[in-house]
Motif scaffolding. Structure first.
Motif, PDB file in Angstrom:
ATOM      1  N   GLN A 141       0.820  -1.211   0.000  1.00 18.36           N
ATOM      2  CA  GLN A 141       0.000   0.000   0.000  1.00 18.36           C
ATOM      3  C   GLN A 141       0.854   1.261   0.000  1.00 18.36           C
ATOM      4  O   GLN A 141       0.440   2.297  -0.507  1.00 18.36           O
ATOM      5  CB  GLN A 141      -0.941   0.015   1.213  1.00 18.36           C
ATOM      6  N   SER A 170       5.621   3.108  -6.185  1.00 22.60           N
ATOM      7  CA  SER A 170       5.092   3.019  -7.541  1.00 22.60           C
ATOM      8  C   SER A 170       3.583   3.273  -7.552  1.00 22.60           C
ATOM      9  O   SER A 170       2.805   2.522  -6.953  1.00 22.60           O
ATOM     10  CB  SER A 170       5.387   1.636  -8.121  1.00 22.60           C
ATOM     11  N   ALA A 171       3.177   4.297  -8.263  1.00 21.99           N
ATOM     12  CA  ALA A 171       1.753   4.599  -8.392  1.00 21.99           C
ATOM     13  C   ALA A 171       1.036   3.488  -9.154  1.00 21.99           C
ATOM     14  O   ALA A 171      -0.136   3.204  -8.886  1.00 21.99           O
ATOM     15  CB  ALA A 171       1.557   5.932  -9.100  1.00 21.99           C
ATOM     16  N   THR A 172       1.713   2.828 -10.077  1.00 22.07           N
ATOM     17  CA  THR A 172       1.118   1.738 -10.844  1.00 22.07           C
ATOM     18  C   THR A 172       0.718   0.586  -9.922  1.00 22.07           C
ATOM     19  O   THR A 172      -0.359   0.012 -10.068  1.00 22.07           O
ATOM     20  CB  THR A 172       2.103   1.239 -11.921  1.00 22.07           C
ATOM     21  N   ARG A 174       0.160   0.804  -6.612  1.00 15.16           N
ATOM     22  CA  ARG A 174      -0.934   1.256  -5.740  1.00 15.16           C
ATOM     23  C   ARG A 174      -2.267   1.250  -6.480  1.00 15.16           C
ATOM     24  O   ARG A 174      -3.291   0.852  -5.937  1.00 15.16           O
ATOM     25  CB  ARG A 174      -0.624   2.635  -5.173  1.00 15.16           C
ATOM     26  N   ASP A 175      -2.263   1.655  -7.757  1.00 14.58           N
ATOM     27  CA  ASP A 175      -3.492   1.652  -8.557  1.00 14.58           C
ATOM     28  C   ASP A 175      -4.005   0.231  -8.791  1.00 14.58           C
ATOM     29  O   ASP A 175      -5.204  -0.025  -8.718  1.00 14.58           O
ATOM     30  CB  ASP A 175      -3.270   2.340  -9.907  1.00 14.58           C
ATOM     31  N   ALA A 176      -3.093  -0.693  -9.078  1.00 11.79           N
ATOM     32  CA  ALA A 176      -3.499  -2.094  -9.299  1.00 11.79           C
ATOM     33  C   ALA A 176      -4.134  -2.673  -8.038  1.00 11.79           C
ATOM     34  O   ALA A 176      -5.127  -3.398  -8.112  1.00 11.79           O
ATOM     35  CB  ALA A 176      -2.293  -2.924  -9.731  1.00 11.79           C
ATOM     36  N   ARG A 213      -5.645  -0.969  -5.685  1.00  9.24           N
ATOM     37  CA  ARG A 213      -6.900  -0.259  -5.433  1.00  9.24           C
ATOM     38  C   ARG A 213      -8.044  -0.832  -6.268  1.00  9.24           C
ATOM     39  O   ARG A 213      -9.206  -0.784  -5.866  1.00  9.24           O
ATOM     40  CB  ARG A 213      -6.719   1.226  -5.755  1.00  9.24           C
ATOM     41  N   GLU A 214      -7.736  -1.399  -7.440  1.00  6.05           N
ATOM     42  CA  GLU A 214      -8.774  -1.935  -8.317  1.00  6.05           C
ATOM     43  C   GLU A 214      -9.264  -3.309  -7.873  1.00  6.05           C
ATOM     44  O   GLU A 214     -10.294  -3.775  -8.339  1.00  6.05           O
ATOM     45  CB  GLU A 214      -8.254  -2.010  -9.752  1.00  6.05           C
ATOM     46  N   ALA A 254      -3.074  -7.400 -13.508  1.00  7.31           N
ATOM     47  CA  ALA A 254      -1.952  -6.588 -13.990  1.00  7.31           C
ATOM     48  C   ALA A 254      -1.099  -7.453 -14.911  1.00  7.31           C
ATOM     49  O   ALA A 254      -1.263  -8.674 -14.975  1.00  7.31           O
ATOM     50  CB  ALA A 254      -1.111  -6.097 -12.810  1.00  7.31           C
TER      51      ALA A 254
END
Length: 98
Positions: A14, A18-20, A22-24, A26-27, A43
């Motif tokens: 969390q 890497s924002a990538t 964190r986004d993965a 979150r989905e 991913a």
């Protein structure tokens, strides 16, 4: 590719730089399992491998047995997905060549 990541690893990631990643995370949606939960993450396989690399700290000195097991389970899932993908590619290339 969707691979379930154990909650202990998801919580560790969390705060990933890497924002990538964190986004993965979150989905995904949490699936309760006995004492913990898993999170299906969709991913690219390379992103799953990157996430596994960032979880390597959970296997070092002073880590808990739960952390080591969660890492090992996720590594096994990634290895299985990698082998399956390689077999599919090999089968597809032999089929196209006919």
């Amino acid at each position: 590719m969707t691979i379930d990541i154990l909650g202990l690893l998801a919580e560790h990631l969390q705060n990933s730089p890497s924002a990538t990643i964190r986004d993965a995370l979150r989905e995904g949606w949490a699936i309760r399992r006995r004492q913990g939960y898993s999170l299906p993450v969709t991913a690219l396989l390379t992103l799953h491998q990157t996430m596994l690399g960032q979880c390597a700290a959970l296997t070092g000195d002073g880590s808990t047995s739960a952390g080591r097991k969660a890492y090992r389970v996720y590594a096994d899932r990634i290895a299985t997905a990698t082998r399956t993908l390689a077999r599919c590619r090999a089968a597809a290339s032999s089929w196209v060549g006919q």
